[in-house]
Design an enzyme around this catalytic site. Structure first.
Site, PDB file in Angstrom:
ATOM      1  CE1 TYR A 187      -3.921   2.088   0.323  1.00 36.88           C
ATOM      2  CE2 TYR A 187      -3.179   2.769   2.502  1.00 36.88           C
ATOM      3  CZ  TYR A 187      -4.055   2.889   1.444  1.00 36.88           C
ATOM      4  OH  TYR A 187      -5.077   3.818   1.510  1.00 36.88           O
ATOM      5  NE  ARG A 192      -1.543   5.469   0.881  1.00 45.62           N
ATOM      6  CZ  ARG A 192      -0.720   5.306   1.924  1.00 45.62           C
ATOM      7  NH1 ARG A 192       0.228   4.391   1.886  1.00 45.62           N
ATOM      8  NH2 ARG A 192      -0.836   6.061   2.998  1.00 45.62           N
ATOM      9  CG  ASP A 193      -7.351   7.475  -0.045  1.00 46.84           C
ATOM     10  OD1 ASP A 193      -8.265   6.839  -0.589  1.00 46.84           O
ATOM     11  OD2 ASP A 193      -7.464   8.002   1.081  1.00 46.84           O
ATOM     12  CB  SER A 199      -5.392   6.559   3.125  1.00 47.25           C
ATOM     13  OG  SER A 199      -5.922   6.058   4.326  1.00 47.25           O
ATOM     14  CG  ASP A 239      -9.710   2.167  -1.228  1.00 49.07           C
ATOM     15  OD1 ASP A 239     -10.351   1.104  -1.074  1.00 49.07           O
ATOM     16  OD2 ASP A 239      -9.653   3.055  -0.373  1.00 49.07           O
ATOM     17  CG  ASP A 417     -11.383   3.671   8.892  1.00 51.85           C
ATOM     18  OD1 ASP A 417     -10.610   2.749   8.591  1.00 51.85           O
ATOM     19  OD2 ASP A 417     -12.498   3.470   9.424  1.00 51.85           O
TER      20      ASP A 417
HETATM   21  C1  BGC Z   1      -4.001   3.998   6.459  1.00 51.29           C
HETATM   22  C2  BGC Z   1      -2.700   3.263   6.582  1.00 51.29           C
HETATM   23  C3  BGC Z   1      -2.835   2.148   7.598  1.00 51.29           C
HETATM   24  C4  BGC Z   1      -4.008   1.281   7.255  1.00 51.29           C
HETATM   25  C5  BGC Z   1      -4.246   0.229   8.305  1.00 51.29           C
HETATM   26  C6  BGC Z   1      -5.116   3.045   6.154  1.00 51.29           C
HETATM   27  O1  BGC Z   1      -6.327   3.709   6.172  1.00 51.29           O
HETATM   28  O2  BGC Z   1      -3.896   4.971   5.474  1.00 51.29           O
HETATM   29  O3  BGC Z   1      -1.705   4.146   6.990  1.00 51.29           O
HETATM   30  O4  BGC Z   1      -1.665   1.384   7.645  1.00 51.29           O
HETATM   31  O5  BGC Z   1      -5.176   2.039   7.143  1.00 51.29           O
HETATM   32  O6  BGC Z   1      -4.650   0.778   9.509  1.00 51.29           O
END
Ligand code: BGC
Length: 462
Positions: A187, A192-193, A199, A239, A417
């Site tokens: 990830y 990203r996102d 995120s 995502d 989140d």
């Molecule tokens: C976050 C990450 C995190 C993951 C698990 C995601 O929403 O952006 O940084 O590692 O959740 O908690």
């Protein structure tokens, strides 16, 4: 995996060099590639797919730069004995490559293996339980540390910790005799996102993020290559591809489309060389399960599978990651009205045949980590720290469909989140909706109050 020999070592290590020079096995072309397109003497730049060309030894190619059908896939010795517990029909796949010929027994990769719990998450949970004053709640909370949850490699700085994780799992496997499978989430895409903010990651396309991402994958590959005795399973980029199905009207997603595809292709191809079983993230029933979205989704996922030369290590798709949907809803949540696929099982059973028709015999894993309670949301698209959520079904390979390899916990319950602080650069207004728990810290950081609710609302109870 002791059969990982010099050849594999070469395959795994050379990509790390691939962006400084076009050495043998380095990338030399593909959509978005800005590096060198010539190869060192004795190798030929060979088109593997639109997104990835590789310098392959001249003796191994057919002499054309476009006829090599497949990258190398390497099979851990142990996969040959794995059989599925869920009646998977994927069967045996053979992959022929210019550099090696491998046969993968592509049964359920979880079968016969124990999932190795993330020590990082276990320590977060232990600290959280110790901070609780209610003894009953604290005991239940502490038990969560034993439930296997995926480890998110959400920054390149976390990749070295993968080495520790794999070393610990290897040691446990050796001492217990029980085969271990280590679950990770890849990830760190640039931009990203793209359709949300909470995120947003460390790499930016405008600032060389694509090359940064290749380095990130190369480092993961190098760690895994050093620990060949344990199996690794990965969720690929939550995502990202789903955003390409439904959110190309968002400028950041449209700009990222080519890069996302190139990066995911690179991840799939490189992780396959070290035998990682992969599930691309496929959103959830309330996202890609809608009638207008599901066929375009199947087409894109099949395209990505084919970009990895239909490697049997690209096992399928992960659904409901970090989401709240039931696997099987006893009755449809009113917010799902209009979508015939109102739970994850319906979504998977609708999507699976479409993927098969498109040439991708995909299997699934489903996140149920926070899906214990239902009918909590104001709208199906709400995703941020939903109030009243509880831990859900425990990870298992005993699933209600032959398409589902395993029920898993992907999102570490208790990690936020997204922040509800509107002055944060990563503030997403979804995290201040009335169904979002507030105040909430930054995504990925510990959210004690939220964890307590997950524990008290767990269903089945802890
Ligand atoms: C976050 C990450 C995190 C993951 C698990 C995601 O929403 O952006 O940084 O590692 O959740 O908690």
């Amino acid at each position: 995996m002791s059969k990982f020999s010099t050849l594999l070592a070469l395959l795994s290590v050379l990509p790390a060099l691939s962006h400084a020079q076009s050495a043998v096995y380095a990338q030399c072309g593909g959509i978005g590639w800005t590096g060198d397109t010539t190869c060192v003497s004795g190798s030929v730049c060979t088109v593997l797919n639109d997104y990835y060309s590789q310098c392959l030894p001249s003796s191994a190619t057919t002499g054309s730069t476009s006829t090599v059908a497949s990258t190398s896939t390497v099979t851990p010795t142990s996969t040959t004995s794995v059989s599925t517990t869920t009646g998977s029909s994927t069967g045996t796949a053979t992959s022929t490559s210019a550099t090696s010929t491998s046969t993968a027994a592509a049964g359920n990769p979880f079968a016969g293996y124990e999932m190795y719990p993330s020590p990082l998450y276990s320590s977060e949970v232990a600290a959280a339980a110790a901070a609780m004053t209610d003894a009953d709640l604290a005991a239940k909370a502490a038990s969560v540390a034993q439930i296997p949850t995926f480890t998110w490699l959400d920054t390149v700085a976390k990749v070295p910790s993968l080495g520790d994780l794999l070393a610990n799992a290897t040691a446990l496997q050796a001492s217990s005799g029980q085969k271990q499978i280590v679950p990770i989430v890849v990830y760190d895409l640039p931009d990203r996102d793209c359709a949300a903010k909470a995120s947003n990651g460390e790499f930016s396309i405008a600032d060389g993020g694509e090359q940064d991402y290749y380095g990130y994958i190369d480092q993961i590959v190098a760690q895994i290559e050093k620990h060949p005795d344990v199996r690794v399973v990965a969720v690929i980029e939550p995502d990202s591809l789903a955003n390409l199905v439904t959110n190309l009207s968002v400028e950041k997603c449209a700009n990222a489309e080519t890069t996302y595809k190139a990066c995911v292709t690179y991840a799939l191809n490189q992780l396959a060389t070290v035998g990682v079983y992969m599930y691309m993230d496929a959103g959830h029933a309330g996202w890609l399960g809608w009638p207008a979205n599901i066929q375009p989704a199947a087409t894109l996922f099949a395209e990505m599978y084919q970009s990895a030369n239909s490697s049997p290590f690209v096992r399928g798709l992960a659904t409901n990651v970090a989401n709240y949907n039931a696997l099987q809803a006893s009755s449809p949540d009113p917010i799902t009205q209009g979508d015939p696929n109102y739970d994850e099982l319906l979504y998977i059973e609708a999507l699976g045949p479409m993927l098969s028709s498109a040439g991708f015999p995909a299997q699934f894993i489903v996140d149920q980590g926070r899906a214990g309670q239902q009918n909590l949301r104001q709208a199906w698209g709400d995703w941020c720290n939903i109030k009243g959520a509880g831990f859900g079904m425990r990870p298992t390979t005993d699933t209600p469909s032959s398409l589902i390899d395993a029920i898993v916990w992907v999102k570490p319950g208790g990690e936020s989140d997204g922040t509800s602080n509107s002055s944060s650069p990563r503030f997403d207004s979804t995290c201040s909706l009335s169904d979002a728990t507030q105040p909430a810290p930054e995504a990925g950081t510990w959210f004690q109050a939220y964890f307590e609710t997950l524990v008290s609302q767990a269903n089945p109870s802890l």
